[in-house]
Design a protein around this motif. Structure first.
Motif, short mmCIF file in Angstrom:
data_model
loop_
_atom_site.label_atom_id
_atom_site.label_comp_id
_atom_site.label_asym_id
_atom_site.label_seq_id
_atom_site.Cartn_x
_atom_site.Cartn_y
_atom_site.Cartn_z
N TYR A 9 -9.12 2.34 8.10
CA TYR A 9 -10.50 2.72 8.41
C TYR A 9 -11.46 1.59 8.04
CZ TYR A 9 -14.93 5.16 8.28
OH TYR A 9 -16.23 5.52 8.48
N SER A 37 0.82 -1.20 0.00
CA SER A 37 0.00 0.00 0.00
C SER A 37 0.86 1.26 0.00
CB SER A 37 -0.91 0.00 1.24
OG SER A 37 -1.81 1.08 1.17
N LEU A 91 0.56 7.11 2.09
CA LEU A 91 -0.33 8.24 2.32
C LEU A 91 -1.67 8.01 1.64
CD1 LEU A 91 2.24 11.12 1.77
CD2 LEU A 91 1.56 10.04 3.92
N GLU A 92 -2.70 8.16 2.35
CA GLU A 92 -4.09 8.06 1.97
C GLU A 92 -4.58 6.62 1.82
OE1 GLU A 92 -7.47 9.95 -0.96
OE2 GLU A 92 -5.39 10.46 -1.33
N ARG A 93 -4.00 5.82 0.92
CA ARG A 93 -4.51 4.47 0.71
C ARG A 93 -4.40 3.64 1.99
NH1 ARG A 93 -5.90 2.32 -4.19
NH2 ARG A 93 -6.28 4.55 -4.38
N TYR A 132 -11.64 17.21 8.54
CA TYR A 132 -11.69 16.73 7.16
C TYR A 132 -12.29 15.33 7.04
CZ TYR A 132 -8.78 20.67 5.87
OH TYR A 132 -8.31 21.94 5.66
N TYR A 133 -12.64 14.71 8.15
CA TYR A 133 -13.21 13.36 8.12
C TYR A 133 -14.62 13.41 7.53
CZ TYR A 133 -9.59 11.77 11.45
OH TYR A 133 -8.42 11.44 12.06
N TYR A 146 -3.19 12.83 10.13
CA TYR A 146 -4.63 12.59 9.95
C TYR A 146 -5.39 12.87 11.25
CZ TYR A 146 -4.25 10.61 5.28
OH TYR A 146 -4.06 10.45 3.94
N GLN A 166 -4.37 4.69 5.10
CA GLN A 166 -5.33 5.17 6.09
C GLN A 166 -6.75 4.73 5.73
OE1 GLN A 166 -2.82 7.12 4.76
NE2 GLN A 166 -1.55 6.93 6.59
N GLU A 167 -7.08 4.71 4.43
CA GLU A 167 -8.38 4.20 4.00
C GLU A 167 -8.52 2.72 4.36
OE1 GLU A 167 -8.71 4.92 -0.18
OE2 GLU A 167 -8.87 7.08 0.06
#
Length: 177
Positions: free
Chosen positions: A27, A16, A19-21, A64-65, A58, A23-24
């Motif tokens: 979640y 992965s 950054l971003e992916r 921003y959530y 984050y 954390q997605e």
């Protein structure tokens, strides 16, 4: 796919982007574990120092959530922390992942498998027919991730030839530019 991979008793490797992916993914895994109760309790290793460091950024900007993530916050929960999650910052911690037997999930950089800690896990588990590789991002031409998606076997990992016997899936990844 995650439940299916874990039911085989092997390792679920997820290369992965830090950054971003990542954390997605965290979640989504939290949601599957805590809210939907649809995943077995297995260790989930985040084996990426950059992705771990990004978590603090984050957490610093919850405004921003989206609505669902904000609901976790209102309940006093951290959207990036859940039972079974293990953060591995150091090389020594990363190496200890191999000592954990049974099914487990490893999220590691780099997203295209062109470097990073995922290579060490790939070297160990690509040849295991009980394990699974889940591709969750774009794979550029010439990268190890792209070679695996195209069905190449054996592949070169850290200078060694490795047969790809694990199950390979692609989720929201684009194979062609």
């Amino acid at each position: 796919l995650v439940r299916q991979a874990l039911s085989r008793g092997g390792v679920l490797m997820i290369p992965s982007f830090s950054l971003e992916r990542t954390q997605e993914l965290l979640y989504d895994l939290k949601d599957l574990i805590d809210r939907q109760h649809s995943l077995p309790r297995v260790p989930i290793f985040l084996d990426s120092p950059l992705a771990i460091d990004a978590l603090s950024v984050y957490r610093k900007y919850p405004s921003y959530y989206d609505a669902e993530a904000a609901a976790y916050l209102r309940r006093g929960q951290d959207v990036f922390d859940f039972e079974g999650l293990v953060l591995t910052r150091t090389r020594e911690e990363s190496k200890r992942i191999n000592q954990v037997l049974g099914p487990k999930i490893i999220i590691a950089g780099a997203g295209m498998m062109n470097g990073g800690r995922i290579l060490h896990h790939a070297l160990r588990y690509l040849s295991d027919s009980h394990s699974t590789l889940l591709i969750v991002g774009y794979q550029a031409t010439g990268t190890l991730g792209r070679q695996i998606l195209e069905g190449h076997s054996p592949v070169r990992v850290l200078g060694e030839s490795v047969q790809v016997r694990c199950h390979v899936y692609r989720l929201s990844a684009v194979a062609e530019p």
